[in-house]
Design a protein around this motif. Structure first.
Motif, PDB file in Angstrom:
ATOM      1  N   ILE A   1     -21.304   0.436 -54.154  1.00 13.69           N
ATOM      2  CA  ILE A   1     -20.492   0.209 -55.540  1.00 13.69           C
ATOM      3  C   ILE A   1     -20.242   1.582 -56.046  1.00 13.69           C
ATOM      4  N   LEU A   2     -19.092   1.973 -56.092  1.00  9.14           N
ATOM      5  CA  LEU A   2     -18.689   3.253 -56.529  1.00  9.14           C
ATOM      6  C   LEU A   2     -18.534   3.168 -58.096  1.00  9.14           C
ATOM      7  N   LEU A   3     -18.977   4.348 -58.783  1.00  8.91           N
ATOM      8  CA  LEU A   3     -19.103   4.212 -60.138  1.00  8.91           C
ATOM      9  C   LEU A   3     -17.860   5.278 -60.697  1.00  8.91           C
ATOM     10  N   PRO A   4     -17.583   4.963 -61.885  1.00  4.92           N
ATOM     11  CA  PRO A   4     -16.470   6.017 -62.365  1.00  4.92           C
ATOM     12  C   PRO A   4     -16.985   7.444 -62.532  1.00  4.92           C
ATOM     13  N   ASN A   5     -18.233   7.773 -62.499  1.00  5.65           N
ATOM     14  CA  ASN A   5     -18.628   9.248 -62.658  1.00  5.65           C
ATOM     15  C   ASN A   5     -18.720   9.785 -61.053  1.00  5.65           C
ATOM     16  N   LYS A   6     -18.129   9.125 -60.141  1.00  4.95           N
ATOM     17  CA  LYS A   6     -17.916   9.592 -58.736  1.00  4.95           C
ATOM     18  C   LYS A   6     -19.265   9.352 -58.035  1.00  4.95           C
ATOM     19  N   GLN A   7     -20.251   8.833 -58.570  1.00  8.03           N
ATOM     20  CA  GLN A   7     -21.764   8.613 -57.940  1.00  8.03           C
ATOM     21  C   GLN A   7     -21.460   7.155 -57.281  1.00  8.03           C
ATOM     22  N   HIS A   8     -22.387   6.705 -56.625  1.00  8.35           N
ATOM     23  CA  HIS A   8     -22.452   5.227 -55.929  1.00  8.35           C
ATOM     24  C   HIS A   8     -23.707   4.882 -56.041  1.00  8.35           C
ATOM     25  N   LEU A   9     -23.979   3.544 -56.021  1.00  8.64           N
ATOM     26  CA  LEU A   9     -25.149   2.917 -55.676  1.00  8.64           C
ATOM     27  C   LEU A   9     -25.093   1.874 -54.486  1.00  8.64           C
ATOM     28  N   ASP A  10     -26.165   1.558 -54.010  1.00  7.06           N
ATOM     29  CA  ASP A  10     -26.185   0.721 -52.822  1.00  7.06           C
ATOM     30  C   ASP A  10     -27.230  -0.311 -53.108  1.00  7.06           C
ATOM     31  N   CYS A  11     -26.905  -1.575 -52.515  1.00  3.56           N
ATOM     32  CA  CYS A  11     -27.867  -2.693 -52.469  1.00  3.56           C
ATOM     33  C   CYS A  11     -27.525  -3.621 -51.255  1.00  3.56           C
ATOM     34  N   ALA A  12     -28.543  -4.410 -51.005  1.00  2.00           N
ATOM     35  CA  ALA A  12     -28.519  -5.322 -49.840  1.00  2.00           C
ATOM     36  C   ALA A  12     -28.561  -6.634 -50.342  1.00  2.00           C
ATOM     37  N   VAL A  13     -27.709  -7.633 -50.168  1.00  2.00           N
ATOM     38  CA  VAL A  13     -27.526  -8.910 -50.651  1.00  2.00           C
ATOM     39  C   VAL A  13     -27.486  -9.972 -49.892  1.00  2.00           C
ATOM     40  N   ARG A  14     -27.691 -11.227 -49.791  1.00  2.00           N
ATOM     41  CA  ARG A  14     -27.700 -12.216 -48.936  1.00  2.00           C
ATOM     42  C   ARG A  14     -26.283 -12.518 -48.562  1.00  2.00           C
ATOM     43  N   VAL A  15     -26.033 -13.268 -47.297  1.00  2.00           N
ATOM     44  CA  VAL A  15     -24.575 -13.489 -47.059  1.00  2.00           C
ATOM     45  C   VAL A  15     -24.087 -14.555 -47.959  1.00  2.00           C
ATOM     46  N   ARG A  16     -24.948 -15.285 -48.430  1.00  2.00           N
ATOM     47  CA  ARG A  16     -24.072 -16.440 -49.515  1.00  2.00           C
ATOM     48  C   ARG A  16     -24.385 -15.837 -50.798  1.00  2.00           C
ATOM     49  N   ALA A  17     -24.564 -14.330 -51.006  1.00  2.00           N
ATOM     50  CA  ALA A  17     -24.565 -14.014 -52.309  1.00  2.00           C
ATOM     51  C   ALA A  17     -23.164 -13.994 -53.148  1.00  2.00           C
TER      52      ALA A  17
ATOM     53  N   ARG B   1     -14.530 -10.848 -42.468  1.00  2.00           N
ATOM     54  CA  ARG B   1     -15.233  -9.667 -42.101  1.00  2.00           C
ATOM     55  C   ARG B   1     -16.662  -9.681 -42.713  1.00  2.00           C
ATOM     56  N   TRP B   2     -16.852 -10.402 -43.780  1.00  2.00           N
ATOM     57  CA  TRP B   2     -18.188 -10.647 -44.729  1.00  2.00           C
ATOM     58  C   TRP B   2     -19.158 -11.231 -43.878  1.00  2.00           C
ATOM     59  N   ASN B   3     -18.783 -12.468 -43.100  1.00  2.00           N
ATOM     60  CA  ASN B   3     -19.536 -13.239 -42.263  1.00  2.00           C
ATOM     61  C   ASN B   3     -19.862 -12.656 -40.899  1.00  2.00           C
ATOM     62  N   THR B   4     -19.272 -11.674 -40.362  1.00  2.00           N
ATOM     63  CA  THR B   4     -19.260 -11.137 -39.047  1.00  2.00           C
ATOM     64  C   THR B   4     -20.130  -9.761 -39.197  1.00  2.00           C
ATOM     65  N   GLY B   5     -20.103  -9.091 -40.290  1.00  2.00           N
ATOM     66  CA  GLY B   5     -20.549  -8.138 -40.672  1.00  2.00           C
ATOM     67  C   GLY B   5     -22.059  -7.639 -40.532  1.00  2.00           C
ATOM     68  N   SER B   6     -22.494  -6.350 -40.759  1.00  2.00           N
ATOM     69  CA  SER B   6     -23.968  -6.196 -40.557  1.00  2.00           C
ATOM     70  C   SER B   6     -24.326  -5.412 -41.616  1.00  2.00           C
ATOM     71  N   ILE B   7     -25.628  -4.921 -41.637  1.00  2.00           N
ATOM     72  CA  ILE B   7     -26.325  -4.020 -42.776  1.00  2.00           C
ATOM     73  C   ILE B   7     -25.932  -2.924 -42.679  1.00  2.00           C
ATOM     74  N   LYS B   8     -25.575  -2.390 -41.539  1.00  2.00           N
ATOM     75  CA  LYS B   8     -25.230  -1.080 -41.343  1.00  2.00           C
ATOM     76  C   LYS B   8     -23.715  -0.605 -41.930  1.00  2.00           C
ATOM     77  N   VAL B   9     -22.740  -1.586 -41.943  1.00  2.00           N
ATOM     78  CA  VAL B   9     -21.485  -1.203 -42.385  1.00  2.00           C
ATOM     79  C   VAL B   9     -21.342  -1.905 -43.855  1.00  2.00           C
ATOM     80  N   PRO B  10     -21.206  -0.727 -44.922  1.00  2.00           N
ATOM     81  CA  PRO B  10     -21.103  -1.268 -46.186  1.00  2.00           C
ATOM     82  C   PRO B  10     -19.611  -2.062 -46.649  1.00  2.00           C
ATOM     83  N   PHE B  11     -19.954  -2.742 -47.553  1.00  2.00           N
ATOM     84  CA  PHE B  11     -18.714  -3.386 -48.306  1.00  2.00           C
ATOM     85  C   PHE B  11     -18.479  -2.729 -49.662  1.00  2.00           C
ATOM     86  N   ILE B  12     -17.351  -2.244 -49.884  1.00  7.25           N
ATOM     87  CA  ILE B  12     -17.143  -1.456 -51.191  1.00  7.25           C
ATOM     88  C   ILE B  12     -16.583  -2.344 -52.364  1.00  7.25           C
ATOM     89  N   LEU B  13     -17.308  -2.038 -53.322  1.00  2.00           N
ATOM     90  CA  LEU B  13     -17.014  -2.697 -54.721  1.00  2.00           C
ATOM     91  C   LEU B  13     -16.885  -1.393 -55.697  1.00  2.00           C
TER      92      LEU B  13
END
Length: 453
Positions: free
Chosen positions: A11-27, A74-86
């Motif tokens: 998750i990219l923040l307005p202050n140019k920092q970022h946060l990371d989290c791991a969620v379920r596939v069905r999240a 891409r979400w269903n075939t992705g892996s924990i190593k490749v981040p999805f950007i929000l």
């Protein structure tokens, strides 16, 4: 749960920092937001939303929908190593920064507005951009030493980069030397203004910038048109529509919420109907897809709800600022000073921002109705002829005083940062008594022939 059933979200923040989290596939989107709240150590983010970048455009995520609907296969075939950007972005702009209770959220709001100002194309508001730069310098740096404002030393000392405070076209127009020599003068005039006050001043001034506190969506005039020349801007008080002509934004329509009768979409076809009194034909534009249309419509209706629910608070804040400017603010609060101090010392305001949210939701029920004829479990493959419609019926409720404790008891919190003394903390009964005393003072001064303007 096995690692392969989780996804890495950045998750990219307005202050140019970022946060990371791991969620379920069905999240769903709310699971990511809850992780953001926990990592930022805040209870809620009232004006922010999670956004995904689609077709070079930010769309705010429906928190009750699965993330797979936004990232596709891409979400269903992705892996924990490749981040999805929000992206954590401002979803609802406000007229007054005091409405943002959390200091962390206010700081993020300020950071995003800073970036909006740097990208501004409001070439006719150059003076405002200089004032915004001064407020930002005061918020970021604090008081400018007197020796830096006067004499030759001011010309030699470059304590900021123009690129961090001015749009590129303004730097090109005026030149770096001009900005470096003249900006400290405006900055020096804000000496003594605290960082929090400077941020609030920046937020207030940015709301006057034509393309500042606005979220833009691109649309086409014709369905088969290759270039999206129309910009639909979701603003605090309504809807702005621009057309890009030779790289410049020309305003076509400026609708307040009360000017809009109906918003509808059918697939990528997006229609805006103004109230009959404006004698305007229906405006027809085309979005990238039905998926875009649905999310733009949702953002518009939610923005209108927030405007209705916060306008009394904004009006009250404006009254306080006007009273302070006319030097009546102190006098209104020192009436019967002994009893007032006793109340402020003994009183305790139980309401919180969550209470405020409940009040805001209740306040909108009588003045806003939305009819949606669409499956809430939306997919992009849904038929193009699916119709979703929102009717903006502004049946205004009866006029009430903005300091009515039954309606806005939580407004006591908004005095923080405005009061010339300590911020008063009141419950509903004390709030009613204090505001009545304020009115009595003003009425008495008016009877004596003193101006209260």
């Amino acid at each position: 749960m096995r690692t392969k059933w989780k996804r890495h979200v950045c998750i990219l923040l307005p202050n140019k920092q970022h946060l990371d989290c791991a969620v379920r596939v069905r999240a769903r989107g709310r699971e990511v937001l809850n992780s953001v709240l926990k990592q930022l150590s805040v209870s809620d983010l009232q004006v922010f939303g999670l956004a995904v970048l689609r077709d070079n455009e930010y769309l705010f995520v429906d928190l009750d929908q699965k993330l797979s609907k936004y990232f596709g296969k891409r979400w269903n075939t992705g892996s924990i190593k490749v981040p999805f950007i929000l992206f954590l972005r401002v979803q609802f702009y406000l007229e007054a920064g005091q409405l943002i209770m959390s200091s962390k959220e206010q700081q993020l709001y300020y950071c995003e507005l800073r970036q909006k100002v740097l990208r501004s194309q409001s070439r006719h508001q150059e003076a405002l951009l200089f004032q915004l730069a001064a407020s930002a310098l005061q918020a970021d740096i604090g008081d400018l030493e007197q020796k830096d404002v006067e004499g030759e030393e001011r010309k030699r000392r470059h304590y900021f980069l123009p690129e961090d405070y001015f749009p590129s076209w303004l730097i090109k127009r005026r030149g770096r030397d001009f900005l470096l020599q003249n900006s400290p003068v405006l900055h020096g005039e804000l000496r003594g203004v605290s960082r929090s006050q400077a941020i609030l001043q920046f937020i207030r001034e940015a709301s006057s910038l034509q393309d500042g506190a606005v979220t833009f969506y691109r649309m086409r005039q014709e369905k088969k048109e290759l270039r999206s020349s129309i910009l639909l801007g979701v603003a605090v008080k309504g809807l702005h529509i621009y057309q890009e002509v030779e790289g410049k934004q020309c305003m076509l329509h400026d609708f307040s919420w009360i000017d809009i009768d109906r918003l509808t979409f059918q697939g990528s076809r997006f229609e805006i109907a103004a109230v009959g009194s404006l004698c305007l034909p229906k405006l027809l534009y085309y979005t990238h897809s039905a998926f875009h249309s649905k999310h733009i419509l949702r953002h518009l209706t939610d923005s209108h709800r927030l405007h209705i629910s916060t306008r009394d608070a904004v009006s009250y804040i404006q009254q306080l600022e006007d009273m302070k400017a006319s030097q009546l603010y102190n006098e209104a609060y020192i009436c019967d000073a002994a009893s007032l101090k006793q109340r402020l010392h003994c009183s305790n305001l139980a309401s919180s921002m969550s209470d405020c949210s409940v009040a805001m939701e209740a306040a909108t029920c009588s003045s806003f109705s939305v009819a949606v004829e669409a499956d809430t479990d939306w997919t992009e493959e849904e038929e193009e002829d699916s119709l979703s419609e929102a009717e903006l019926r502004l049946d205004e409720p009866e006029e009430v005083f903005v300091d009515d404790p039954a309606e806005v008891s939580w407004l006591g919190e908004l005095l923080h940062g405005i009061s010339v003394d300590e911020p008063p903390v009141l419950n509903s009964s004390d709030w009613a008594a204090v505001t009545m005393e304020m009115k009595q003072v003003l009425w008495r001064r008016a009877d004596e022939g003193a101006s209260v303007d």
